[in-house]
Design a protein around this motif. Structure first.
Motif, short mmCIF file in Angstrom:
data_model
loop_
_atom_site.label_atom_id
_atom_site.label_comp_id
_atom_site.label_asym_id
_atom_site.label_seq_id
_atom_site.Cartn_x
_atom_site.Cartn_y
_atom_site.Cartn_z
N TYR A 13 0.84 -1.20 0.00
CA TYR A 13 0.00 0.00 0.00
C TYR A 13 0.87 1.26 0.00
N GLY A 14 1.93 1.24 0.84
CA GLY A 14 2.82 2.40 0.91
C GLY A 14 3.47 2.72 -0.42
N TYR A 15 3.92 1.69 -1.13
CA TYR A 15 4.53 1.94 -2.43
C TYR A 15 3.49 2.38 -3.45
N SER A 16 2.38 1.67 -3.51
CA SER A 16 1.37 1.95 -4.54
C SER A 16 0.76 3.34 -4.39
N GLN A 17 0.50 3.77 -3.16
CA GLN A 17 -0.20 5.03 -2.94
C GLN A 17 0.73 6.23 -2.82
#
Length: 87
Positions: A13-17
């Motif tokens: 989630y941290g990378y994608s968002q």
């Protein structure tokens, strides 16, 4: 849910968002080298790409992953299945 699943979900989630859409290639690649199982020499990942279950993603040398690609990796014992979705 165990700690491994929660940690992997938070990292994805941290990378994608946040980092996935950051225009700095150096910051994205530094995160991906720590997060993915292997990132080869000369590999480039463009903005907007998503990696789900990134600890099982191996990128070899001189790969270019273009915009908005999504890597879904499933492990189904004993066979390994990788699914790629491109938009």
């Amino acid at each position: 849910m165990n700690l491994k699943i929660i940690t992997g979900s938070v990292l994805s989630y941290g990378y994608s968002q946040m980092l996935g859409n950051l225009p700095s290639r150096k910051i994205r690649m530094a995160y991906l080298k720590a997060y993915l199982a292997q990132v080869g020499v000369g590999t480039s990942v463009q903005m907007g790409c998503r990696f789900l279950n990134g600890r099982k993603v191996y990128l070899g040398d001189r790969n270019i992953i273009n915009f908005i690609a999504e890597f879904l990796v499933f492990v189904d014992s004993p066979c390994f299945l990788a699914k790629l979705r491109f938009y």
